[in-house]
Design a protein around this motif. Structure first.
Motif, PDB file in Angstrom:
ATOM      1  N   SER A  37     -71.764  29.147  37.094  1.00  0.00           N
ATOM      2  CA  SER A  37     -71.744  28.979  35.646  1.00  0.00           C
ATOM      3  C   SER A  37     -71.926  30.354  35.029  1.00  0.00           C
ATOM      4  O   SER A  37     -72.421  31.286  35.662  1.00  0.00           O
ATOM      5  N   LYS A  38     -71.483  30.464  33.780  1.00  0.00           N
ATOM      6  CA  LYS A  38     -71.638  31.724  33.058  1.00  0.00           C
ATOM      7  C   LYS A  38     -71.947  31.380  31.604  1.00  0.00           C
ATOM      8  O   LYS A  38     -71.193  30.647  30.971  1.00  0.00           O
ATOM      9  N   ASN A  71     -71.073  26.858  43.540  1.00  0.00           N
ATOM     10  CA  ASN A  71     -70.823  26.467  42.158  1.00  0.00           C
ATOM     11  C   ASN A  71     -71.298  27.595  41.256  1.00  0.00           C
ATOM     12  O   ASN A  71     -72.334  28.207  41.519  1.00  0.00           O
ATOM     13  N   TYR A 100     -73.041  35.918  36.923  1.00  0.00           N
ATOM     14  CA  TYR A 100     -72.955  34.473  37.117  1.00  0.00           C
ATOM     15  C   TYR A 100     -74.317  33.913  37.478  1.00  0.00           C
ATOM     16  O   TYR A 100     -75.183  34.605  37.970  1.00  0.00           O
ATOM     17  N   HIS A 101     -74.449  32.630  37.263  1.00  0.00           N
ATOM     18  CA  HIS A 101     -75.626  31.914  37.724  1.00  0.00           C
ATOM     19  C   HIS A 101     -75.166  30.949  38.815  1.00  0.00           C
ATOM     20  O   HIS A 101     -74.194  30.227  38.644  1.00  0.00           O
ATOM     21  N   THR A 102     -75.849  30.975  39.939  1.00  0.00           N
ATOM     22  CA  THR A 102     -75.559  30.025  41.008  1.00  0.00           C
ATOM     23  C   THR A 102     -76.790  29.170  41.222  1.00  0.00           C
ATOM     24  O   THR A 102     -77.916  29.624  40.997  1.00  0.00           O
ATOM     25  N   GLY A 150     -74.033  29.354  30.453  1.00  0.00           N
ATOM     26  CA  GLY A 150     -74.230  27.923  30.274  1.00  0.00           C
ATOM     27  C   GLY A 150     -72.969  27.090  30.493  1.00  0.00           C
ATOM     28  O   GLY A 150     -73.014  25.870  30.424  1.00  0.00           O
ATOM     29  N   PHE A 151     -71.837  27.736  30.749  1.00  0.00           N
ATOM     30  CA  PHE A 151     -70.572  27.022  30.984  1.00  0.00           C
ATOM     31  C   PHE A 151     -70.354  26.873  32.484  1.00  0.00           C
ATOM     32  O   PHE A 151     -70.324  27.856  33.212  1.00  0.00           O
ATOM     33  N   MET A 152     -70.213  25.629  32.934  1.00  0.00           N
ATOM     34  CA  MET A 152     -69.977  25.354  34.357  1.00  0.00           C
ATOM     35  C   MET A 152     -68.491  25.426  34.672  1.00  0.00           C
ATOM     36  O   MET A 152     -67.694  24.769  34.019  1.00  0.00           O
ATOM     37  N   PHE A 153     -68.145  26.215  35.678  1.00  0.00           N
ATOM     38  CA  PHE A 153     -66.776  26.221  36.179  1.00  0.00           C
ATOM     39  C   PHE A 153     -66.616  25.020  37.115  1.00  0.00           C
ATOM     40  O   PHE A 153     -67.605  24.452  37.571  1.00  0.00           O
ATOM     41  N   GLN A 187     -62.728  28.814  28.108  1.00  0.00           N
ATOM     42  CA  GLN A 187     -63.417  27.522  28.039  1.00  0.00           C
ATOM     43  C   GLN A 187     -62.537  26.445  27.408  1.00  0.00           C
ATOM     44  O   GLN A 187     -62.591  25.281  27.802  1.00  0.00           O
TER      45      GLN A 187
END
Length: 194
Positions: free
Chosen positions: A79-80, A77, A3-5, A82-85, A175
């Motif tokens: 994202s994975k 928060n 994930y990206h935070t 480029g998709f934000m949860f 998604q």
């Protein structure tokens, strides 16, 4: 893919065991989910409600030995690819809506496997779209789906069929749930039949 935070949190999540080797962490996570699977399958006769509290207890059982956030809604928060949860601040409302829309209507029985799929696949997609936990969402959702199937007298879903090659299809199905489109996940679930 990790994930990206927005924060500068490392790839390695802080854990209670002080592990820094990703391989060792993965082993502990695997053991935790194996423990959760054994526990809840052995208690299946006594499980009467598939509610949010139950989902949270799956996550807590699997991760409590490793992470402080086990069973708790994420506070960051994510994202994975480029998709934000959904943002963390919206999670309490999202979980409440999820419980009302997907968990409370679950019937006590299903006429056939197709009826099970038609309810379980959207539930699975929505749970993964909400992404309520800091980590372990997919594993929690898959175990939860299997427990529903087993409790209702069906075999578990064959999630092992979701390979590296079909992972993009799985992610796209999650998604699509952002637009309340559950057909991609339903189609994928039909292909999981043993």
């Amino acid at each position: 893919m990790k994930y990206h935070t927005p924060e500068s949190e490392d790839e390695i999540l802080p854990n209670k065991l002080g592990l820094e080797d990703p391989g060792k962490i993965a082993e502990e996570e695997y053991r935790g989910f194996l423990r959760a699977e054994i526990k809840f399958e052995s208690e299946l006769d006594h499980i009467n409600q598939f509610n949010w509290k139950f989902i949270s207890s799956i996550h807590k059982t699997a991760f409590s030995h490793l992470y402080k956030f086990a069973g708790e809604l994420r506070q960051v928060n994510l994202s994975k690819g480029g998709f934000m949860f959904p943002a963390a601040r919206f999670l309490p409302a999202a979980v409440e809506e999820f419980e009302k829309e997907f968990l409370k209507p679950l019937p006590d029985s299903f006429e056939n496997y197709e009826e099970l799929i038609e309810l379980a696949a959207p539930l699975h997609a929505e749970l993964l779209f909400i992404h309520p936990f800091r980590d372990g969402n997919g594993r929690t959702a898959r175990l939860f789906g299997d427990l529903i199937a087993l409790k209702r007298g069906f075999e578990r879903f064959n999630f092992e069929m979701i390979s590296e090659k079909s992972m993009p299809e799985y992610i796209a199905a999650v998604q699509a749930a952002a637009d309340k489109n559950y057909e991609p996940m339903t189609r994928l679930f039909r292909s999981l039949k043993k």
